[in-house]
Design a protein around this motif. Structure first.
Motif, PDB file in Angstrom:
ATOM      1  N   THR A 130       9.478   4.565   4.862  1.00 52.91           N
ATOM      2  CA  THR A 130       9.850   3.322   4.180  1.00 52.91           C
ATOM      3  C   THR A 130       8.976   3.101   2.959  1.00 52.91           C
ATOM      4  O   THR A 130       9.474   2.794   1.867  1.00 52.91           O
ATOM      5  N   ALA A 131       7.659   3.269   3.130  1.00 51.23           N
ATOM      6  CA  ALA A 131       6.730   3.063   2.009  1.00 51.23           C
ATOM      7  C   ALA A 131       7.009   4.042   0.871  1.00 51.23           C
ATOM      8  O   ALA A 131       6.981   3.664  -0.312  1.00 51.23           O
ATOM      9  N   GLU A 236      -2.039   2.710   7.856  1.00 54.27           N
ATOM     10  CA  GLU A 236      -2.875   2.132   8.903  1.00 54.27           C
ATOM     11  C   GLU A 236      -2.243   2.329  10.289  1.00 54.27           C
ATOM     12  O   GLU A 236      -2.512   1.578  11.220  1.00 54.27           O
ATOM     13  N   VAL A 237      -1.394   3.358  10.404  1.00 59.86           N
ATOM     14  CA  VAL A 237      -0.697   3.589  11.670  1.00 59.86           C
ATOM     15  C   VAL A 237      -1.691   3.787  12.806  1.00 59.86           C
ATOM     16  O   VAL A 237      -1.524   3.240  13.891  1.00 59.86           O
ATOM     17  N   GLN A 238      -2.733   4.575  12.559  1.00 55.03           N
ATOM     18  CA  GLN A 238      -3.751   4.775  13.589  1.00 55.03           C
ATOM     19  C   GLN A 238      -4.947   3.853  13.422  1.00 55.03           C
ATOM     20  O   GLN A 238      -5.531   3.404  14.404  1.00 55.03           O
ATOM     21  N   ASP A 259      -0.615  -2.165  -2.006  1.00 57.17           N
ATOM     22  CA  ASP A 259       0.720  -2.681  -2.312  1.00 57.17           C
ATOM     23  C   ASP A 259       1.659  -2.556  -1.120  1.00 57.17           C
ATOM     24  O   ASP A 259       2.565  -3.362  -0.951  1.00 57.17           O
ATOM     25  N   LEU A 260       1.426  -1.514  -0.318  1.00 52.97           N
ATOM     26  CA  LEU A 260       2.216  -1.281   0.889  1.00 52.97           C
ATOM     27  C   LEU A 260       1.272  -0.849   2.006  1.00 52.97           C
ATOM     28  O   LEU A 260       0.342  -0.071   1.769  1.00 52.97           O
ATOM     29  N   VAL A 261       1.509  -1.358   3.208  1.00 54.09           N
ATOM     30  CA  VAL A 261       0.673  -1.015   4.363  1.00 54.09           C
ATOM     31  C   VAL A 261       1.580  -0.605   5.518  1.00 54.09           C
ATOM     32  O   VAL A 261       2.524  -1.329   5.855  1.00 54.09           O
ATOM     33  N   LEU A 278       4.458  -3.308   5.565  1.00 54.66           N
ATOM     34  CA  LEU A 278       4.166  -4.574   4.902  1.00 54.66           C
ATOM     35  C   LEU A 278       4.078  -4.312   3.404  1.00 54.66           C
ATOM     36  O   LEU A 278       3.536  -3.282   2.983  1.00 54.66           O
ATOM     37  N   GLY A 279       4.620  -5.235   2.598  1.00 48.42           N
ATOM     38  CA  GLY A 279       4.593  -4.988   1.160  1.00 48.42           C
ATOM     39  C   GLY A 279       4.644  -6.247   0.328  1.00 48.42           C
ATOM     40  O   GLY A 279       4.852  -7.359   0.835  1.00 48.42           O
TER      41      GLY A 279
END
Length: 460
Positions: A130-131, A236-238, A259-261, A278-279
């Motif tokens: 997605t990012a 930040e998946v892990q 800008d995107l997490v 998240l964005g």
């Protein structure tokens, strides 16, 4: 008796588990587990432990590759799933707006106040996909920069920014991409100056090998990217949801606002597949620029009620139980206890990480006797010594850990964030015993090393 009876099915066929996998799933998994003696039968689990059928407990320092942030079967999360099933909601109609996704998005964004919107998918690799899509569309540029040794997932887009050749081999062609060394700001600048870079995707702490970004790097990278109209994407998946002692790992460095997490793994407490990206508002508004584009990026099971309820329960528990602060305190304790052993054992080279994401690195010893054994292992396959440590930790001490990556002499600890001093004591005592054995020329351990060497040579 008619109908589906899960308890009866497991009672009748549970003992076939390894045979079923060998016949119908990945046949190499049971083979690998049998080779290293990991072919255990676990009957139940709770918190940071599982138990075998003889009632022996095993300490989990792996947390299902990080998904079990609150441990297994947390009662609050479990109850939330019962409640959402009992509610009989009109879920996934796809042409309405249910409250749970909005409520979870609101709660997540509260931990990243500079971000505005959330897309919910089903996994970490989907969050990264997605990012990547959003960054390319929002900037109108094709190329993504990533780091060598990075891991961002295994679907085609995320595989394109995977820094390990072993995962990429045979799956080309992939997306246009460029790898740089973690922390190499000059290399990043060279790439973004070419004007075709959509974004830079980075783990604040790399999972493979547990390598934190150098101090100041994320902030400098962000300023550089924004100067050239490119985006900073934090994977930040892990590392997210308290793993490193802050809610997000990028928050360890002041002024960093990606800008995107990308978030996943621990968000549902390990119960339901879930991922979130998240964005910033302007990025989402570019992607979803008209009513015609309302479904231009979507997921069939995205934002389903079970995942959303689990996520809300997890974030509530983390607030109520002060999980992030607890992970920071316990992680500092565990890391300092392990770091104190570095001078004691010549095979132990480094202990690093943040919070409850810790890397233990082994390296070439100085003494002649140990050096010859080390050389034998390295000649067969790099990473065998770390495997030699992981195996007795499970076999003799009933502690589950993992080697941190292919050909790496690093063990990674990512236990449930709920562990405390009792678990720290148990791990450190067990690890010390294994190190004593290795340095004392312990026969069993080095015999197993020879077994691993034979296996490695057969697979070449």
């Amino acid at each position: 008796m008619t109908g589906f009876d899960l308890a009866r099915l497991l009672a009748e066929r549970g003992d076939e588990r390894y045979d079923l996998h060998a016949r119908h799933l990945n046949h190499q998994l049971p083979r690998m587990l049998h080779t290293i003696g990991f072919d255990k039968v676990y009957d139940r689990a709770e918190g940071a432990y599982f138990w075998d059928r003889d009632g022996r407990d095993y300490l989990d320092m792996l947390a299902g590759f990080g998904v079990m942030g609150l441990g297994r079967h947390h009662p609050v999360v479990r109850q939330a799933l019962h409640d959402v099933l009992d509610a009989g909601l009109a879920d996934l109609t796809r042409f309405d707006c249910q409250p749970l996704p909005g409520l979870l998005a609101e709660k997540l964004l509260g931990h990243a106040p500079h971000l505005d919107r959330v897309f919910f998918g089903n996994s970490g690799t989907e969050a990264v996909e997605t990012a990547l899509k959003f960054a390319r569309y929002a900037t109108g540029r094709p190329r993504i920069v990533y780091c060598t040794h990075a891991f961002h997932g295994l679907t085609t887009g995320s595989l394109s920014v995977n820094g390990e050749d072993g995962f990429r081999d045979g799956f080309a062609p992939l997306l246009p991409d460029t790898a740089i060394e973690l922390g190499d700001l000059a290399a990043l600048e060279r790439e973004v100056r070419r004007g075709d870079v959509a974004g830079f995707v980075v783990e604040p702490i790399q999972g493979k090998g547990v390598h934190p970004t150098p101090p100041g790097f994320l902030r400098a990278a962000q300023e550089l990217l924004h100067r050239h109209k490119a985006l900073l994407i934090a994977d930040e998946v892990q590392t997210g949801l308290g793993r490193t002692g802050d809610f997000f790992a990028y928050q360890h460095e002041e002024g960093v606002e990606p800008d995107l997490v990308c978030v996943a793994k621990a968000l549902s407490g390990g119960y339901v597949p879930v991922g979130a990206t998240l964005g910033k508002d302007w990025i989402f508004k570019k992607v979803y620029s008209s009513m015609d584009r309302v479904l231009v990026h979507s997921a069939s099971f995205g934002a389903n009620a079970q995942a959303m309820a689990a996520g809300l329960a997890v974030l509530t528990v983390m607030e109520d139980e002060e999980t992030v602060a607890h992970a920071r305190h316990t992680g500092d304790l565990l890391r300092s206890r392990l770091a104190a052993l570095v001078d004691r054992y010549e095979l132990l080279h480094d202990v690093r990480g943040r919070g409850l994401m810790i890397g233990i690195e082994f390296g070439r010893p100085k003494s002649l006797g140990l050096r010859s054994r080390w050389t034998m292992l390295q000649a067969a396959r790099k990473g065998l010594f770390a495997q030699m440590v992981v195996v007795p930790l499970l076999q003799r001490h009933r502690i589950l850990t993992q080697v941190s990556g292919d050909h790496l002499e690093v063990i990674k600890l990512i236990p449930p964030l709920i562990i405390g001093e009792r678990e720290v004591d148990r791990f450190v005592e067990a690890f010390t015993a294994v190190m004593d054995d290795a340095h004392g020329g312990g026969g069993l351990m080095w015999d197993f090393g020879r077994t691993l060497v034979k296996q490695a040579l057969q697979t070449h």
